[in-house]
Motif scaffolding. Sequence first.
Motif, PDB file in Angstrom:
ATOM      1  N   LEU A  77      36.862 128.242 -66.585  1.00  0.00           N
ATOM      2  CA  LEU A  77      38.153 127.651 -66.930  1.00  0.00           C
ATOM      3  C   LEU A  77      38.675 128.216 -68.242  1.00  0.00           C
ATOM      4  CD1 LEU A  77      40.460 125.726 -66.467  1.00  0.00           C
ATOM      5  CD2 LEU A  77      39.055 123.856 -67.367  1.00  0.00           C
ATOM      6  N   SER A  78      37.801 128.436 -69.214  1.00  0.00           N
ATOM      7  CA  SER A  78      38.224 129.036 -70.477  1.00  0.00           C
ATOM      8  C   SER A  78      38.862 130.402 -70.236  1.00  0.00           C
ATOM      9  CB  SER A  78      37.029 129.187 -71.422  1.00  0.00           C
ATOM     10  OG  SER A  78      36.487 127.937 -71.777  1.00  0.00           O
ATOM     11  N   ASN A  79      38.235 131.196 -69.378  1.00  0.00           N
ATOM     12  CA  ASN A  79      38.808 132.500 -69.036  1.00  0.00           C
ATOM     13  C   ASN A  79      40.168 132.346 -68.365  1.00  0.00           C
ATOM     14  OD1 ASN A  79      36.955 134.414 -69.964  1.00  0.00           O
ATOM     15  ND2 ASN A  79      35.669 134.245 -68.161  1.00  0.00           N
ATOM     16  N   SER A  80      40.250 131.409 -67.424  1.00  0.00           N
ATOM     17  CA  SER A  80      41.483 131.208 -66.681  1.00  0.00           C
ATOM     18  C   SER A  80      42.648 130.823 -67.590  1.00  0.00           C
ATOM     19  CB  SER A  80      41.268 130.129 -65.619  1.00  0.00           C
ATOM     20  OG  SER A  80      42.440 129.889 -64.884  1.00  0.00           O
ATOM     21  N   LEU A  81      42.366 130.014 -68.597  1.00  0.00           N
ATOM     22  CA  LEU A  81      43.419 129.532 -69.496  1.00  0.00           C
ATOM     23  C   LEU A  81      44.086 130.648 -70.288  1.00  0.00           C
ATOM     24  CD1 LEU A  81      41.587 126.331 -70.749  1.00  0.00           C
ATOM     25  CD2 LEU A  81      43.801 126.332 -69.580  1.00  0.00           C
ATOM     26  N   VAL A  82      43.317 131.664 -70.649  1.00  0.00           N
ATOM     27  CA  VAL A  82      43.881 132.732 -71.480  1.00  0.00           C
ATOM     28  C   VAL A  82      44.197 133.992 -70.686  1.00  0.00           C
ATOM     29  CG1 VAL A  82      42.761 131.882 -73.574  1.00  0.00           C
ATOM     30  CG2 VAL A  82      41.599 133.607 -72.188  1.00  0.00           C
ATOM     31  N   LEU A  83      43.692 134.096 -69.463  1.00  0.00           N
ATOM     32  CA  LEU A  83      43.832 135.335 -68.693  1.00  0.00           C
ATOM     33  C   LEU A  83      45.261 135.859 -68.583  1.00  0.00           C
ATOM     34  CD1 LEU A  83      42.900 137.583 -66.777  1.00  0.00           C
ATOM     35  CD2 LEU A  83      42.873 135.895 -64.921  1.00  0.00           C
ATOM     36  N   PRO A  84      46.236 135.078 -68.074  1.00  0.00           N
ATOM     37  CA  PRO A  84      47.573 135.659 -67.892  1.00  0.00           C
ATOM     38  C   PRO A  84      48.199 136.130 -69.204  1.00  0.00           C
ATOM     39  CG  PRO A  84      47.362 133.559 -66.735  1.00  0.00           C
ATOM     40  CD  PRO A  84      46.186 133.674 -67.638  1.00  0.00           C
ATOM     41  N   HIS A  85      47.885 135.430 -70.277  1.00  0.00           N
ATOM     42  CA  HIS A  85      48.489 135.753 -71.566  1.00  0.00           C
ATOM     43  C   HIS A  85      47.873 137.009 -72.179  1.00  0.00           C
ATOM     44  CE1 HIS A  85      50.276 131.848 -70.986  1.00  0.00           C
ATOM     45  NE2 HIS A  85      49.055 131.358 -70.800  1.00  0.00           N
ATOM     46  N   VAL A  86      46.590 137.217 -71.953  1.00  0.00           N
ATOM     47  CA  VAL A  86      45.958 138.463 -72.390  1.00  0.00           C
ATOM     48  C   VAL A  86      46.480 139.627 -71.550  1.00  0.00           C
ATOM     49  CG1 VAL A  86      43.787 139.722 -72.614  1.00  0.00           C
ATOM     50  CG2 VAL A  86      43.896 137.322 -73.285  1.00  0.00           C
ATOM     51  N   LEU A  87      46.674 139.409 -70.262  1.00  0.00           N
ATOM     52  CA  LEU A  87      47.229 140.467 -69.414  1.00  0.00           C
ATOM     53  C   LEU A  87      48.600 140.904 -69.918  1.00  0.00           C
ATOM     54  CD1 LEU A  87      46.329 139.238 -65.791  1.00  0.00           C
ATOM     55  CD2 LEU A  87      45.090 140.886 -67.214  1.00  0.00           C
ATOM     56  N   ARG A  88      49.443 139.946 -70.269  1.00  0.00           N
ATOM     57  CA  ARG A  88      50.775 140.292 -70.775  1.00  0.00           C
ATOM     58  C   ARG A  88      50.679 141.014 -72.115  1.00  0.00           C
ATOM     59  NH1 ARG A  88      51.639 135.079 -68.513  1.00  0.00           N
ATOM     60  NH2 ARG A  88      52.920 135.244 -66.641  1.00  0.00           N
ATOM     61  N   PHE A  89      49.749 140.575 -72.958  1.00  0.00           N
ATOM     62  CA  PHE A  89      49.549 141.244 -74.239  1.00  0.00           C
ATOM     63  C   PHE A  89      49.093 142.687 -74.030  1.00  0.00           C
ATOM     64  CE2 PHE A  89      46.501 142.595 -77.494  1.00  0.00           C
ATOM     65  CZ  PHE A  89      47.306 142.550 -78.637  1.00  0.00           C
ATOM     66  N   ASN A  90      48.207 142.910 -73.069  1.00  0.00           N
ATOM     67  CA  ASN A  90      47.659 144.244 -72.827  1.00  0.00           C
ATOM     68  C   ASN A  90      48.623 145.173 -72.102  1.00  0.00           C
ATOM     69  OD1 ASN A  90      45.196 143.699 -74.020  1.00  0.00           O
ATOM     70  ND2 ASN A  90      44.157 143.216 -72.086  1.00  0.00           N
TER      71      ASN A  90
ATOM     72  N   THR B 272      54.287 142.470 -61.354  1.00  0.00           N
ATOM     73  CA  THR B 272      53.951 141.771 -60.112  1.00  0.00           C
ATOM     74  C   THR B 272      52.495 141.346 -60.103  1.00  0.00           C
ATOM     75  OG1 THR B 272      55.627 143.026 -58.897  1.00  0.00           O
ATOM     76  CG2 THR B 272      53.890 141.979 -57.593  1.00  0.00           C
ATOM     77  N   PHE B 273      51.623 142.225 -60.581  1.00  0.00           N
ATOM     78  CA  PHE B 273      50.199 141.901 -60.635  1.00  0.00           C
ATOM     79  C   PHE B 273      49.962 140.656 -61.484  1.00  0.00           C
ATOM     80  CE2 PHE B 273      46.058 142.285 -62.791  1.00  0.00           C
ATOM     81  CZ  PHE B 273      45.213 142.304 -61.694  1.00  0.00           C
ATOM     82  N   ILE B 274      50.564 140.609 -62.661  1.00  0.00           N
ATOM     83  CA  ILE B 274      50.377 139.460 -63.550  1.00  0.00           C
ATOM     84  C   ILE B 274      50.972 138.196 -62.926  1.00  0.00           C
ATOM     85  CG2 ILE B 274      50.906 138.514 -65.835  1.00  0.00           C
ATOM     86  CD1 ILE B 274      50.919 141.430 -66.867  1.00  0.00           C
ATOM     87  N   ALA B 275      52.128 138.333 -62.296  1.00  0.00           N
ATOM     88  CA  ALA B 275      52.754 137.175 -61.640  1.00  0.00           C
ATOM     89  C   ALA B 275      51.867 136.652 -60.513  1.00  0.00           C
ATOM     90  CB  ALA B 275      54.130 137.560 -61.106  1.00  0.00           C
ATOM     91  N   CYS B 276      51.211 137.551 -59.795  1.00  0.00           N
ATOM     92  CA  CYS B 276      50.320 137.128 -58.707  1.00  0.00           C
ATOM     93  C   CYS B 276      49.092 136.401 -59.247  1.00  0.00           C
ATOM     94  CB  CYS B 276      49.889 138.344 -57.881  1.00  0.00           C
ATOM     95  SG  CYS B 276      51.191 139.033 -56.830  1.00  0.00           S
ATOM     96  N   ILE B 277      48.594 136.846 -60.389  1.00  0.00           N
ATOM     97  CA  ILE B 277      47.468 136.149 -61.010  1.00  0.00           C
ATOM     98  C   ILE B 277      47.892 134.744 -61.427  1.00  0.00           C
ATOM     99  CG2 ILE B 277      45.887 136.130 -62.974  1.00  0.00           C
ATOM    100  CD1 ILE B 277      45.183 138.212 -60.843  1.00  0.00           C
ATOM    101  N   ASP B 278      49.077 134.629 -62.010  1.00  0.00           N
ATOM    102  CA  ASP B 278      49.625 133.303 -62.345  1.00  0.00           C
ATOM    103  C   ASP B 278      49.680 132.409 -61.105  1.00  0.00           C
ATOM    104  OD1 ASP B 278      50.195 133.149 -65.126  1.00  0.00           O
ATOM    105  OD2 ASP B 278      51.939 134.442 -64.876  1.00  0.00           O
ATOM    106  N   ALA B 279      50.195 132.961 -60.026  1.00  0.00           N
ATOM    107  CA  ALA B 279      50.362 132.185 -58.797  1.00  0.00           C
ATOM    108  C   ALA B 279      49.018 131.775 -58.214  1.00  0.00           C
ATOM    109  CB  ALA B 279      51.159 132.997 -57.776  1.00  0.00           C
ATOM    110  N   LEU B 280      48.018 132.651 -58.314  1.00  0.00           N
ATOM    111  CA  LEU B 280      46.699 132.338 -57.776  1.00  0.00           C
ATOM    112  C   LEU B 280      46.047 131.199 -58.561  1.00  0.00           C
ATOM    113  CD1 LEU B 280      44.580 133.164 -55.687  1.00  0.00           C
ATOM    114  CD2 LEU B 280      43.640 134.745 -57.382  1.00  0.00           C
ATOM    115  N   ILE B 281      46.182 131.229 -59.882  1.00  0.00           N
ATOM    116  CA  ILE B 281      45.636 130.153 -60.709  1.00  0.00           C
ATOM    117  C   ILE B 281      46.304 128.826 -60.358  1.00  0.00           C
ATOM    118  CG2 ILE B 281      45.469 129.283 -63.078  1.00  0.00           C
ATOM    119  CD1 ILE B 281      45.156 132.222 -63.961  1.00  0.00           C
TER     120      ILE B 281
END
Length: 383
Positions: free
Chosen positions: A279-292, A321-330
């Motif tokens: 869950l800790s990973n999930s909480l920060v994942l989309p935001h790190v993806l956007r940063f990267n 699209t990839f980042i948006a799909c990760i958001d949607a999956l979460i």
Amino acid sequence: MHHFEFASAPRIVCKPGASMELAAHCAILGIRRPLLVTDAPLLATGLLDPVIASLEAAGLAAQVFSDVQPDPPEAVVVDCAQQARACGADGVIGFGGGSSLDVAKLIAVMLRSSGVLSDYFGVDQIVGQRAPLVLVPTTAGTGSEVTPISIITTGESTKAGVVSPKLLPDLAVLDAGLTLGLPPAVTAATGIDAMVHAIEAFTSLHRKNAYSDMLAREALSLLSANLVEVVHNGGNREARSHMLLGSMLAGQAFANAPVAAVHALAYPLGGHYHISHGLSNSLVLPHVLRFNAPQAAARYAELLPCIGVAASGDVAADCATFIACIDALIEAVQLPVRLRDLGIAEADLPMLAEDAMQQQRLLVNNPRPVTQDDALSIYRQAY
């Protein structure tokens, strides 16, 4: 020409019912008095009862240590090592989630070493050999059964890693039937954890290679195609099997092409608030993806087909699209998406950012450099 080294467990058994054949594997490894390392909630389910019975029926003197806690503290490892020595254990079977497997790895080392746990913190600090080691995951998430890494909580909220090829087991046993009873929330969090391993291995700044890339892509394909199904239909054995295999492949990938900022920012959440690692990973994942994205857009775009979406050829659009799909999956697996939803105070964010910067072992692998201000900004976006 590609130049790289790749290490993993020398033997992997992946089939239904494989956990009931542990006695035969113990015989091959010369284990007569195995110590089973697990946690009390898993032991209480009765999942291990037939496994223990099969070991005892084969004449093995099996002992159980079930005091493993999430984010295991040093004291738990020390207590387990003392019990292992007291019962004369000559081999270790780790049975459970990542915490149990991480503890089991260290006990196998401490059975053959006179050193103390703190001697092993860091990279390649283990001297000598370890006892025979078998790892049996019951979650599809950490991939710990094939990684040379063990993470232990030190003090009140900090974590330390032990990294050594000697932590790789002699045998990893994948029995998807053991994951059928996982609750949906645990299934979701551990599944996202495994996806993070694949994504970060594929974009790792160091030691990324053709072999780890192949594993990361296949892992992400299996995980993304089956996660929603196992969360909402946990009895689907085929989907559970795909998840367990995907988790292991992701583990092999990140064991050789190490993870980065998602994990670095996740660790303080687990250390301070005891939020599960997945869950800790999930909480920060989309935001790190956007940063990267400014540095890693091409890599994220390359992963788009692995989550079932055709690439357009426009790198920026495919990355988005990839980042948006990760958001949607979460969202689809119904995990919390905001730090505030977990009771974290906004005033704590600077402290979290400061702690994240202590994870330089991970941050150096990130495709974009992360400063303390960057970490704080990411936490604020996640808040």
